[in-house]
Motif scaffolding. Structure first.
Motif, PDB file in Angstrom:
ATOM      1  N   HIS A 173       0.798  -1.226   0.000  1.00  0.00           N
ATOM      2  CA  HIS A 173       0.000   0.000   0.000  1.00  0.00           C
ATOM      3  C   HIS A 173       0.832   1.279   0.000  1.00  0.00           C
ATOM      4  O   HIS A 173       0.515   2.235  -0.704  1.00  0.00           O
ATOM      5  N   ASP A 180       3.702   1.821  -1.325  1.00  0.00           N
ATOM      6  CA  ASP A 180       4.279   2.091  -2.642  1.00  0.00           C
ATOM      7  C   ASP A 180       3.232   2.688  -3.578  1.00  0.00           C
ATOM      8  O   ASP A 180       3.526   3.584  -4.367  1.00  0.00           O
ATOM      9  N   VAL A 181       2.017   2.169  -3.483  1.00  0.00           N
ATOM     10  CA  VAL A 181       0.940   2.676  -4.343  1.00  0.00           C
ATOM     11  C   VAL A 181       0.653   4.140  -3.989  1.00  0.00           C
ATOM     12  O   VAL A 181       0.600   5.010  -4.864  1.00  0.00           O
ATOM     13  N   THR A 182       0.506   4.407  -2.701  1.00  0.00           N
ATOM     14  CA  THR A 182       0.216   5.764  -2.243  1.00  0.00           C
ATOM     15  C   THR A 182       1.321   6.705  -2.694  1.00  0.00           C
ATOM     16  O   THR A 182       1.069   7.811  -3.186  1.00  0.00           O
ATOM     17  N   LEU A 184       3.428   6.364  -5.209  1.00  0.00           N
ATOM     18  CA  LEU A 184       3.406   6.615  -6.654  1.00  0.00           C
ATOM     19  C   LEU A 184       2.316   7.627  -6.988  1.00  0.00           C
ATOM     20  O   LEU A 184       2.533   8.565  -7.756  1.00  0.00           O
ATOM     21  N   HIS A 225       9.371   4.707  -9.415  1.00  0.00           N
ATOM     22  CA  HIS A 225       8.188   3.892  -9.111  1.00  0.00           C
ATOM     23  C   HIS A 225       7.725   3.103 -10.339  1.00  0.00           C
ATOM     24  O   HIS A 225       7.449   1.911 -10.249  1.00  0.00           O
ATOM     25  N   ILE A 230      -4.703   6.214  -8.787  1.00  0.00           N
ATOM     26  CA  ILE A 230      -3.734   5.211  -8.330  1.00  0.00           C
ATOM     27  C   ILE A 230      -3.780   5.097  -6.810  1.00  0.00           C
ATOM     28  O   ILE A 230      -3.772   3.994  -6.261  1.00  0.00           O
ATOM     29  N   THR A 288      -5.370   1.379  -3.103  1.00  0.00           N
ATOM     30  CA  THR A 288      -5.205   0.832  -1.750  1.00  0.00           C
ATOM     31  C   THR A 288      -6.548   0.511  -1.106  1.00  0.00           C
ATOM     32  O   THR A 288      -6.615  -0.222  -0.126  1.00  0.00           O
TER      33      THR A 288
END
Lengths: 196, 196
Positions: free
Chosen positions: A37, A39-41, A43, B13, B47, B51
């Motif tokens: 999570h 890493d997604v946030t 990015l 990323h 994106i 999450t």
């Protein structure tokens, strides 16, 4: 089978990237769904910050200030100006390490059908800069295409009298093999032959 | 030439996406830098929302609720269960429209070197589900690879007595041509020959 709206939303946006179709975009989105999570946030936040990027008021390159590190360096006095289509072209030339002059980034090429004329490319600003900074030599490092060729011709026509415009050379790329090159490149290479 | 930190951050990323290297990631980041600000902001936000994606507690598929639309449909009574590696495999099978049973998404395959064992794949939950829902037929739709083959063998060994496991067929793909296929596929296709 319907994908969740969240994924569909990401896919739709990513499909607009160069060379990315629906299938690749879906692959990317599903890969992101497997990431941690944080890493997604992170990015998402990083992409959002792209809107804060500033550009050099003189050449159009990315910059932290009004002027980029090229326009604000000792290179500023140079009388050679390289005109490119995009920031990525400028980056590629800089990486080659063989040019020490200034840049002007058009942000595209003339394309009347798409509504891109001399005003959209800021060609008047280019000419003003050539005059003001007493640029003697303009190198048109514009990619070969119908629109690119037209843009070069147009710029050449509106050049100030005491400056000259040249276009970068076309021919066989280093490591290239005649056997695999297209007819257009070979014809250009023969045309651009040079005494040894 | 240094790219701005903002761009470098995005590039870093994006390079983690499947099949995306530094050069492609840079191309994507620079393309985003040319987008309208609203589009960039909106992609960043989309994106970030990944999450919030929820997964079905039974099969692992994306879901808006505790159960996905397959596990919560009339298909729930089915006695056929298809085991796949990833959500994207499940999506591909659903798109083919030829399977009406249930799914179980492993989220990977056994890979001791990467620390992925039976626990990480939730194989005990799989076996419990097979027993509880009285699944008679388990189809292992796991891609052919050393790890995939090992995973199939392992699942086959721990299967409850009154259920049977089968693996999907391997051979020449539709539209494929023997001339261009690799030796492994051809050998598998010959092995899997079938009376006409």
């Amino acid at each position: 089978m319907e994908l969740p709206t969240i994924i569909q939303d990401v896919v739709e946006h990513l499909s607009r990237l160069p060379g990315v179709g629906g299938k690749t975009a879906q692959r990317y989105a599903l890969a992101m769904a497997k990431w941690h999570h944080e890493d997604v946030t992170s990015l998402g936040r990083a992409i959002g910050q792209i809107t804060e990027l500033r550009k050099c008021i003189k050449c159009g390159m990315f910059s932290d200030d009004d002027l980029c590190h090229i326009c604000d360096s000792t290179r500023a006095g140079s009388s050679v100006l390289c005109v490119v289509e995009n920031i990525s072209d400028c980056i590629a030339i800089e990486k080659s390490g063989t040019f020490r002059g200034l840049y002007y980034i058009l942000g595209g090429v003339l394309n009347p059908l798409m509504g891109i004329g001399p005003d959209e490319l800021g060609l008047d600003r280019l000419i003003r800069r050539i005059k003001e900074e007493e640029i003697g030599e303009v190198i048109l490092a514009i990619n070969p295409s119908v629109e690119g060729d037209a843009t070069c011709s147009y710029i050449n026509q509106i050049m100030p009298e005491d400056s000259s415009a040249q276009r970068i050379g076309f021919g066989i790329p280093m490591g290239g093999s005649l056997e695999y090159l297209d007819a257009m490149t070979i014809s250009k290479a023969l045309e651009n032959k040079k005494k040894m």
